[in-house]
Design a protein around this motif. Structure first.
Motif, short mmCIF file in Angstrom:
data_model
loop_
_atom_site.label_atom_id
_atom_site.label_comp_id
_atom_site.label_asym_id
_atom_site.label_seq_id
_atom_site.Cartn_x
_atom_site.Cartn_y
_atom_site.Cartn_z
N ARG A 181 0.85 -1.19 0.00
CA ARG A 181 0.00 0.00 0.00
C ARG A 181 0.89 1.24 0.00
O ARG A 181 1.85 1.31 0.76
CB ARG A 181 -0.91 0.02 1.23
CG ARG A 181 -1.80 1.26 1.33
CD ARG A 181 -2.47 1.34 2.68
NE ARG A 181 -3.24 2.58 2.83
CZ ARG A 181 -3.45 3.19 3.99
NH1 ARG A 181 -2.97 2.68 5.11
NH2 ARG A 181 -4.15 4.31 4.03
N TRP A 199 0.55 5.51 0.17
CA TRP A 199 -0.39 6.61 0.38
C TRP A 199 0.36 7.85 0.88
O TRP A 199 1.50 7.76 1.33
CB TRP A 199 -1.49 6.22 1.36
CG TRP A 199 -1.07 6.10 2.80
CD1 TRP A 199 -1.26 7.01 3.80
CD2 TRP A 199 -0.39 4.99 3.41
NE1 TRP A 199 -0.75 6.54 4.99
CE2 TRP A 199 -0.21 5.30 4.78
CE3 TRP A 199 0.09 3.76 2.94
CZ2 TRP A 199 0.43 4.43 5.66
CZ3 TRP A 199 0.71 2.89 3.82
CH2 TRP A 199 0.88 3.24 5.16
N THR A 224 -5.89 11.59 8.15
CA THR A 224 -7.17 10.89 8.17
C THR A 224 -6.94 9.40 7.94
O THR A 224 -5.87 8.98 7.50
CB THR A 224 -8.12 11.43 7.08
OG1 THR A 224 -7.61 11.05 5.79
CG2 THR A 224 -8.23 12.94 7.16
N ASP A 225 -7.97 8.60 8.23
CA ASP A 225 -7.87 7.16 8.01
C ASP A 225 -7.91 6.81 6.53
O ASP A 225 -7.45 5.75 6.12
CB ASP A 225 -9.00 6.42 8.74
CG ASP A 225 -8.86 6.51 10.25
OD1 ASP A 225 -7.70 6.68 10.72
OD2 ASP A 225 -9.88 6.43 10.95
N GLN A 226 -8.51 7.67 5.71
CA GLN A 226 -8.62 7.43 4.28
C GLN A 226 -8.09 8.64 3.51
O GLN A 226 -8.85 9.51 3.08
CB GLN A 226 -10.07 7.14 3.88
CG GLN A 226 -10.60 5.85 4.49
CD GLN A 226 -12.02 5.56 4.03
OE1 GLN A 226 -12.83 6.46 3.89
NE2 GLN A 226 -12.31 4.31 3.80
N ASP A 235 -4.12 7.26 -2.18
CA ASP A 235 -3.98 5.96 -1.53
C ASP A 235 -4.17 4.88 -2.59
O ASP A 235 -5.17 4.89 -3.32
CB ASP A 235 -5.05 5.80 -0.43
CG ASP A 235 -4.78 4.62 0.49
OD1 ASP A 235 -3.96 3.76 0.14
OD2 ASP A 235 -5.40 4.57 1.56
N THR A 236 -3.22 3.98 -2.72
CA THR A 236 -3.33 2.94 -3.73
C THR A 236 -2.64 1.67 -3.27
O THR A 236 -1.77 1.70 -2.40
CB THR A 236 -2.74 3.40 -5.07
OG1 THR A 236 -3.10 2.50 -6.10
CG2 THR A 236 -1.22 3.48 -5.00
N ASP A 274 -11.38 -3.81 -4.12
CA ASP A 274 -11.62 -3.72 -2.68
C ASP A 274 -10.64 -4.57 -1.88
O ASP A 274 -11.00 -5.22 -0.90
CB ASP A 274 -13.05 -4.13 -2.35
CG ASP A 274 -14.08 -3.25 -3.04
OD1 ASP A 274 -13.82 -2.04 -3.16
OD2 ASP A 274 -15.14 -3.77 -3.45
#
Length: 279
Positions: free
Chosen positions: A68, A70, A75-77, A81-82, A170
Motif C-alpha cells: 500500500r 499513500w 485521516t484514516d482514508q 492511496d493505492t 476492494d
C-alpha cells in the motif's frame, strides 16, 4: 496534490525522521519508472509512505507481495492511496532460475565477461541473470502496456523489486483463470480475448513463453496476463516456435476442458502467420 518538491508549502523539515514501524518512505525516488502517460492512481509524491500487507503469491524465482502506498494527511482514508503488487526476485542463495537457458537464447549481453559468467553460472553470473529477468519483465510490461494489451501497469523497478498494478477490487486479488468456472458466453469471450492478445504479441514477434491458466487473471470479465520475465523472441530464439506452441496447447487444453471448441492447430497457424508476416 502536488508531487513532493513541487509544493512550495512542503519541505523536508516538515517530515519526521522516519515513518511509523512497519512502513517506509516511498521507493519512487531513484527507481526506474513505467511508461507515460501514467495511470491516475500512480502516486509519485516522495512524501508518500508504503507498507507491506503480506504475500500474495509465492513462486520459484520470486514472491509477490501486496504493498500500500499513500500520502498521509491525518485521516484514516487519505486522498492519495493505492495498492500495488510488489514482485521481489529471490537472492542468489534462495532463487531457482532453473529454466533460464532456453529463454535466454536470442538475448544478447555486450560484455563478453558477463556472457561467460552467465554461461558458467558463477555467482556473478547468477546475479546478472536475476537482473536480466527483472529487467526483461519490467521492459516487456512497459512495451505491452503501450500496445494496449491486458497486462498490469509497471510502476517502477529498483534492485530486485518491481512494483506494478494490483489487479483486483476492494483489496481482493482477481482470481486466476484456472480458479474460475465461466458461463458458456463468457468462456467464449475470454477465449477471443486470449486470441487477440496472442495475435498482437505474435505480430510483434513475441510469445509469453510460459502461458497457462495459472498466470492469467480474470477481473471484471477481462483477461489480464501476468508473469512476463521469460518473454520470448519467436524469431530470434531457436526454440521460439516451440515455446509458442506450448503456450497455445496449455491454453486450448483448459478451454476445451470447460466445453469450448478451441482448435490448437487453427490458433497456432494464425499465430505463426502473424509472427512471420513482418519478414
Amino acid at each position: 496534490m502536488h508531487a513532493f518538491g513541487e509544493n512550495p508549502e512542503f519541505s523536508f523539515d516538515s517530515l519526521p525522521d522516519a515513518p511509523p514501524e512497519g512502513e517506509r518512505w516511498s521507493s519512487w525516488d531513484g527507481a526506474t519508472h513505467g511508461p507515460k502517460p501514467r495511470p491516475d492512481w500512480v502516486i509519485t509524491a516522495l512524501a508518500a509512505v508504503e507498507a507491506d500487507l503480506g504475500i500474495l503469491k509465492t513462486g520459484k524465482e520470486a514472491d509477490v507481495h501486496v504493498v500500500r502506498r499513500w500520502v498521509p494527511d491525518g485521516t484514516d482514508q487519505p486522498a492519495l492511496d493505492t495498492w500495488m503488487a510488489a514482485k521481489r526476485y529471490r537472492t542468489t542463495e534462495h532463487r531457482m532460475f532453473h529454466r533460464d537457458a532456453g529463454y535466454q537464447e536470442g538475448r544478447r549481453v555486450r560484455r563478453s565477461r558477463e556472457m561467460r559468467a552467465m554461461a558458467r553460472r558463477t555467482e556473478f553470473g547468477r546475479e546478472l541473470l536475476s537482473g536480466q529477468w527483472a529487467s526483461a519483465e519490467f521492459e516487456a510490461l512497459g512495451q505491452l502496456w503501450e500496445l494496449g494489451l491486458p497486462v498490469p501497469y509497471p510502476v517502477q523497478l529498483s534492485d530486485r523489486e518491481m512494483l506494478m498494478e494490483f489487479i483486483g477490487s476492494d483489496g481482493e486479488a482477481a482470481p486466476r483463470l484456472a480458479q474460475t468456472r465461466p458461463a458458456p458466453d463468457l468462456l467464449a469471450d475470454l477465449f477471443e480475448q486470449l486470441r487477440r492478445t496472442m495475435t498482437v504479441l505474435a505480430e510483434h514477434g513475441w510469445a509469453h513463453g510460459d502461458l497457462s491458466p495459472y498466470n492469467v487473471l480474470v477481473h471484471d470479465e477481462r483477461l489480464v496476463v501476468i508473469d512476463w520475465p521469460q518473454v520470448v523472441d519467436v524469431i530470434g530464439n531457436p526454440r521460439g516456435f516451440e515455446f509458442l506452441e506450448r503456450d497455445v496447447a496449455n491454453m486450448c487444453r483448459w478451454f476445451r476442458a470447460r466445453g469450448l471448441e478451441a482448435d490448437e492447430s487453427e490458433l497456432m497457424g494464425d499465430l505463426v502467420a502473424a509472427a512471420t508476416s513482418r519478414w
